[in-house]
Design a protein around this motif. Sequence first.
Motif, PDB file in Angstrom:
ATOM      1  N   PHE A  73       0.784  -1.187  -0.109  1.00  0.00           N
ATOM      2  CA  PHE A  73      -0.194  -0.111   0.159  1.00  0.00           C
ATOM      3  C   PHE A  73       0.955   1.477  -0.084  1.00  0.00           C
ATOM      4  N   VAL A  74       0.465   1.998  -1.206  1.00  0.00           N
ATOM      5  CA  VAL A  74       1.503   3.146  -1.190  1.00  0.00           C
ATOM      6  C   VAL A  74       0.873   4.399  -1.144  1.00  0.00           C
ATOM      7  N   ARG A  75       1.277   5.584  -0.867  1.00  0.00           N
ATOM      8  CA  ARG A  75       0.635   6.970  -0.865  1.00  0.00           C
ATOM      9  C   ARG A  75       1.703   7.674  -1.662  1.00  0.00           C
ATOM     10  N   LEU A  76       1.541   8.021  -3.043  1.00  0.00           N
ATOM     11  CA  LEU A  76       2.204   8.754  -4.069  1.00  0.00           C
ATOM     12  C   LEU A  76       2.025  10.084  -4.057  1.00  0.00           C
ATOM     13  N   THR A  77       3.181  10.686  -4.074  1.00  0.00           N
ATOM     14  CA  THR A  77       3.014  12.198  -4.393  1.00  0.00           C
ATOM     15  C   THR A  77       3.978  12.373  -5.582  1.00  0.00           C
ATOM     16  N   PRO A  78       3.291  13.020  -6.712  1.00  0.00           N
ATOM     17  CA  PRO A  78       3.832  13.192  -8.000  1.00  0.00           C
ATOM     18  C   PRO A  78       4.463  14.614  -7.849  1.00  0.00           C
ATOM     19  N   LYS A  79       5.093  14.999  -8.889  1.00  0.00           N
ATOM     20  CA  LYS A  79       5.941  16.175  -9.194  1.00  0.00           C
ATOM     21  C   LYS A  79       6.844  16.584  -7.948  1.00  0.00           C
ATOM     22  N   ALA A  80       7.314  15.601  -7.447  1.00  0.00           N
ATOM     23  CA  ALA A  80       8.266  15.988  -6.419  1.00  0.00           C
ATOM     24  C   ALA A  80       9.516  16.325  -6.899  1.00  0.00           C
ATOM     25  N   ALA A  81      10.554  16.866  -6.122  1.00  0.00           N
ATOM     26  CA  ALA A  81      11.801  17.400  -6.448  1.00  0.00           C
ATOM     27  C   ALA A  81      12.769  16.015  -6.816  1.00  0.00           C
ATOM     28  N   LEU A  82      12.656  14.913  -6.191  1.00  0.00           N
ATOM     29  CA  LEU A  82      13.394  13.548  -6.599  1.00  0.00           C
ATOM     30  C   LEU A  82      12.438  12.483  -6.391  1.00  0.00           C
ATOM     31  N   ASP A  83      12.953  11.275  -7.148  1.00  0.00           N
ATOM     32  CA  ASP A  83      12.177  10.122  -6.668  1.00  0.00           C
ATOM     33  C   ASP A  83      12.809   9.428  -5.570  1.00  0.00           C
ATOM     34  N   ARG A  84      11.982   9.144  -4.556  1.00  0.00           N
ATOM     35  CA  ARG A  84      12.408   8.488  -3.327  1.00  0.00           C
ATOM     36  C   ARG A  84      11.238   7.838  -2.364  1.00  0.00           C
ATOM     37  N   LEU A  85      11.520   6.959  -1.726  1.00  0.00           N
ATOM     38  CA  LEU A  85      10.517   6.188  -0.665  1.00  0.00           C
ATOM     39  C   LEU A  85      11.039   7.084   0.633  1.00  0.00           C
ATOM     40  N   GLU A  86       9.942   7.285   1.455  1.00  0.00           N
ATOM     41  CA  GLU A  86      10.103   8.069   2.744  1.00  0.00           C
ATOM     42  C   GLU A  86       9.627   7.571   3.941  1.00  0.00           C
ATOM     43  N   ARG A 121       9.039   1.614 -11.349  1.00  0.00           N
ATOM     44  CA  ARG A 121      10.228   1.725 -11.502  1.00  0.00           C
ATOM     45  C   ARG A 121      11.097   1.799 -10.205  1.00  0.00           C
ATOM     46  N   LEU A 122      10.685   2.723  -9.283  1.00  0.00           N
ATOM     47  CA  LEU A 122      11.264   3.065  -8.224  1.00  0.00           C
ATOM     48  C   LEU A 122      11.293   2.146  -7.201  1.00  0.00           C
ATOM     49  N   LEU A 123      10.084   1.175  -7.281  1.00  0.00           N
ATOM     50  CA  LEU A 123       9.756   0.158  -6.218  1.00  0.00           C
ATOM     51  C   LEU A 123      10.625  -1.167  -6.979  1.00  0.00           C
ATOM     52  N   ALA A 124      10.578  -1.152  -8.085  1.00  0.00           N
ATOM     53  CA  ALA A 124      11.466  -2.359  -8.519  1.00  0.00           C
ATOM     54  C   ALA A 124      12.730  -2.285  -8.204  1.00  0.00           C
ATOM     55  N   LYS A 125      13.385  -0.812  -8.458  1.00  0.00           N
ATOM     56  CA  LYS A 125      14.811  -0.734  -8.127  1.00  0.00           C
ATOM     57  C   LYS A 125      15.031  -0.826  -6.499  1.00  0.00           C
ATOM     58  N   ALA A 126      14.227  -0.299  -5.735  1.00  0.00           N
ATOM     59  CA  ALA A 126      14.517  -0.456  -4.201  1.00  0.00           C
ATOM     60  C   ALA A 126      14.362  -1.995  -3.729  1.00  0.00           C
ATOM     61  N   LEU A 127      13.507  -2.653  -4.323  1.00  0.00           N
ATOM     62  CA  LEU A 127      13.162  -4.102  -3.961  1.00  0.00           C
ATOM     63  C   LEU A 127      14.319  -5.058  -4.606  1.00  0.00           C
ATOM     64  N   GLY A 164       6.760 -12.549  -6.507  1.00  0.00           N
ATOM     65  CA  GLY A 164       8.134 -12.975  -5.933  1.00  0.00           C
ATOM     66  C   GLY A 164       7.908 -13.865  -4.841  1.00  0.00           C
ATOM     67  N   ASP A 165       9.076 -14.135  -4.035  1.00  0.00           N
ATOM     68  CA  ASP A 165       9.000 -14.958  -2.826  1.00  0.00           C
ATOM     69  C   ASP A 165       8.642 -13.964  -1.735  1.00  0.00           C
ATOM     70  N   PRO A 166       7.302 -14.098  -1.171  1.00  0.00           N
ATOM     71  CA  PRO A 166       6.884 -13.282  -0.146  1.00  0.00           C
ATOM     72  C   PRO A 166       7.829 -12.920   1.034  1.00  0.00           C
ATOM     73  N   ALA A 167       8.370 -13.980   1.423  1.00  0.00           N
ATOM     74  CA  ALA A 167       9.336 -13.939   2.395  1.00  0.00           C
ATOM     75  C   ALA A 167      10.680 -12.821   2.115  1.00  0.00           C
ATOM     76  N   ILE A 168      11.115 -13.213   1.267  1.00  0.00           N
ATOM     77  CA  ILE A 168      12.131 -12.351   0.785  1.00  0.00           C
ATOM     78  C   ILE A 168      11.761 -10.746   0.359  1.00  0.00           C
ATOM     79  N   LEU A 169      10.545 -10.582  -0.136  1.00  0.00           N
ATOM     80  CA  LEU A 169       9.852  -9.391  -0.136  1.00  0.00           C
ATOM     81  C   LEU A 169       9.777  -8.524   0.982  1.00  0.00           C
ATOM     82  N   VAL A 170       9.190  -9.210   1.850  1.00  0.00           N
ATOM     83  CA  VAL A 170       8.778  -8.616   3.397  1.00  0.00           C
ATOM     84  C   VAL A 170      10.241  -8.219   3.785  1.00  0.00           C
TER      85      VAL A 170
END
Length: 103
Positions: free
Chosen positions: A15-28, A59-65, A89-95
Amino acid sequence: MSTPFRLRENGIDLFVRLTPKAALDRLEGVESSADGRSHLKARVRAVPENGAANQALERLLAKALGVPASAVSIVAGGTARLKTVRISGDPAILVKSIEALYG
């Protein structure tokens, strides 16, 4: 605080809350909404037009995970700020990977 994901047989729903038009791509990290549900906060530079912000989030989530982009897809909330992202994918690894993002 509840977790920002739900386990599935072949992956997880994040579950993600997305803010577009930000200064940079990041997870917070994780925040809780008024109803007690948790969301991973994400910001992307892309604008919310023609699915650009959603694609940037995938793309951001794929790279981060560390999963292929093809393993990440938005399954609910396509035009809303709160989204459900399915990650295959493997739920244990993803968690472990997700908890490392905000733990």
